[in-house]
Scaffold this motif. Structure first.
Motif, PDB file in Angstrom:
ATOM      1  N   ASP A 279       0.845  -1.195   0.000  1.00  0.00           N
ATOM      2  CA  ASP A 279       0.000   0.000   0.000  1.00  0.00           C
ATOM      3  C   ASP A 279       0.887   1.255   0.000  1.00  0.00           C
ATOM      4  O   ASP A 279       1.400   1.664   1.038  1.00  0.00           O
ATOM      5  CB  ASP A 279      -0.912  -0.025   1.229  1.00  0.00           C
ATOM      6  CG  ASP A 279      -1.830   1.193   1.316  1.00  0.00           C
ATOM      7  OD1 ASP A 279      -1.839   2.008   0.374  1.00  0.00           O
ATOM      8  OD2 ASP A 279      -2.529   1.323   2.335  1.00  0.00           O
TER       9      ASP A 279
ATOM     10  N   HIS B  63      -2.392   0.296  -4.604  1.00  0.00           N
ATOM     11  CA  HIS B  63      -2.315  -0.991  -3.933  1.00  0.00           C
ATOM     12  C   HIS B  63      -1.770  -2.006  -4.938  1.00  0.00           C
ATOM     13  O   HIS B  63      -2.268  -2.082  -6.067  1.00  0.00           O
ATOM     14  CB  HIS B  63      -3.702  -1.478  -3.490  1.00  0.00           C
ATOM     15  CG  HIS B  63      -4.279  -0.720  -2.343  1.00  0.00           C
ATOM     16  ND1 HIS B  63      -5.625  -0.782  -2.022  1.00  0.00           N
ATOM     17  CD2 HIS B  63      -3.710   0.109  -1.433  1.00  0.00           C
ATOM     18  CE1 HIS B  63      -5.849  -0.024  -0.953  1.00  0.00           C
ATOM     19  NE2 HIS B  63      -4.710   0.534  -0.587  1.00  0.00           N
TER      20      HIS B  63
ATOM     21  N   LEU C 120      -8.313  -4.211   3.246  1.00  0.00           N
ATOM     22  CA  LEU C 120      -8.098  -2.986   2.490  1.00  0.00           C
ATOM     23  C   LEU C 120      -9.363  -2.684   1.696  1.00  0.00           C
ATOM     24  O   LEU C 120     -10.156  -3.567   1.391  1.00  0.00           O
ATOM     25  CB  LEU C 120      -6.912  -3.144   1.538  1.00  0.00           C
ATOM     26  CG  LEU C 120      -7.062  -4.230   0.477  1.00  0.00           C
ATOM     27  CD1 LEU C 120      -6.406  -3.801  -0.826  1.00  0.00           C
ATOM     28  CD2 LEU C 120      -6.389  -5.510   0.969  1.00  0.00           C
TER      29      LEU C 120
END
Length: 332
Positions: free
Chosen positions: A93, A124, A160
């Motif tokens: 990330d 990402h 995420l």
């Protein structure tokens, strides 16, 4: 509103079928946060079930599909859980634009080979650690030539935000180059990422792994080895399902075994294989059962016979077929 939430539900099913554990999130300014537990009673969840959802993903189908649907129809955004419940998924990330530019310039081929998502502040990058990680949770990393923190690698015990969610600032998360990742993330050693981890030597390729990923730690005796019909990636995907379909209390063994069959059948590349291709997978599942003192009949022979019977039964992938098998309980 209804159309957007229906689309979110479809994406949740797509992620699940691709081997990821989807997580329902809130909307608007709270779109990076899990769906509030106060929503749960209104859609049929009991106290404590939301906590279970966020700690183990969907697990051994602890919530029937119709309640899975209710959850994502009530959600405003979607996340993906990291770790073994998503096949060992880890994510780089980047939230520092300058560090990201430096890294991409030095690692162009690698960056273009990874599944990636544009985020509000960076990118990402999805991958699967090759039998190693640098710890649970998240690990901070830096890029040589940039003094500020570059981002974090999300490994396990977290999630995420994923497409098509919208960030609180209005940015929409998008897959780069494709609308949906049809391929599983590549398997890479942590030391091949070109990242500098806090407290580690710069030559990460020589840094010893701290512990093996759980899904790679299974040892299978002679006659239960994987079938050569399964590719290494198929073996990895199938093994990840072992940990998502284990009983949490007495009386759930058979239901979880059927759910494992159903999950394997939902993968197009696995559904056409014979039951013998999964002998090693079932043996690994039985190894996990044996660690649960509350489970009756953890023996491989019993579970293998039931697995074969379910695998060869038409319609188990449908709700009707699954429920029919569930009602037709084996002799205990």
């Amino acid at each position: 509103m209804g159309s957007r939430r229906s689309r979110l539900l479809k994406v949740a099913h797509d992620y699940y079928k691709a081997g990821y554990a989807p997580i329902p999130l809130r909307s608007g300014e709270f779109s990076k946060q899990p769906l509030d537990a106060s929503v749960a009673p209104g859609i049929g969840f009991l106290k404590g079930e939301m906590s279970l959802l966020y700690s183990v993903g969907w697990g051994p189908h602890p919530f029937p599909w119709e309640r899975f649907d209710k959850m994502f129809l009530a959600a405003g955004a979607i996340g993906i859980a990291c770790g073994s419940i998503s096949g060992g998924l880890a994510v780089v990330d980047f939230d520092n634009p300058e560090a990201h530019r430096l890294w991409r310039r030095r690692n162009k081929s690698l960056a273009e080979s990874l599944l990636s998502v544009t985020t509000a502040r960076g990118r990402h990058y999805y991958f699967t650690p090759a039998g190693e990680t640098a710890g649970h949770g998240t690990v901070t990393f830096y890029i040589d030539g940039c003094s500020e923190k570059a981002g974090e690698v999300k490994l396990a015990d977290g999630y995420l935000v994923a497409p098509p969610s919208v960030h609180p600032n209005g940015h929409r998360y998008r897959w780069t180059g494709t609308s949906f990742p049809r391929d599983r993330p590549p398997v890479l050693p942590m030391g091949d990422l070109g990242l500098l981890f806090l407290g580690q030597h710069r030559n990460l390729s020589r840094t010893p792994p701290l512990y093996p990923l759980r899904i790679d730690g299974l040892t299978l005796p002679g006659d239960a080895q994987e079938s050569p019909e399964l590719t290494p990636q198929q073996q990895r995907d199938a093994r990840s399902l072992v940990y998502r379909h284990l009983p949490e209390k007495s009386g759930e063994r058979y239901q979880c075994l059927l759910a494992l069959v159903r999950a394997l059948k939902s993968r197009g590349d696995l559904a056409q294989l014979s039951s013998q291709s999964f002998r090693g997978i079932v043996h690994a599942w039985c190894q996990e059962l044996a660690r649960r003192s509350f489970v009756q009949h953890p023996a491989f022979r019993t579970n293998w016979c039931e697995f074969e019977r379910a695998w060869n039964r038409p319609g188990i992938s449908s709700s009707d077929g699954f429920n029919a098998l569930l009602e037709d309980l084996p002799v205990q």
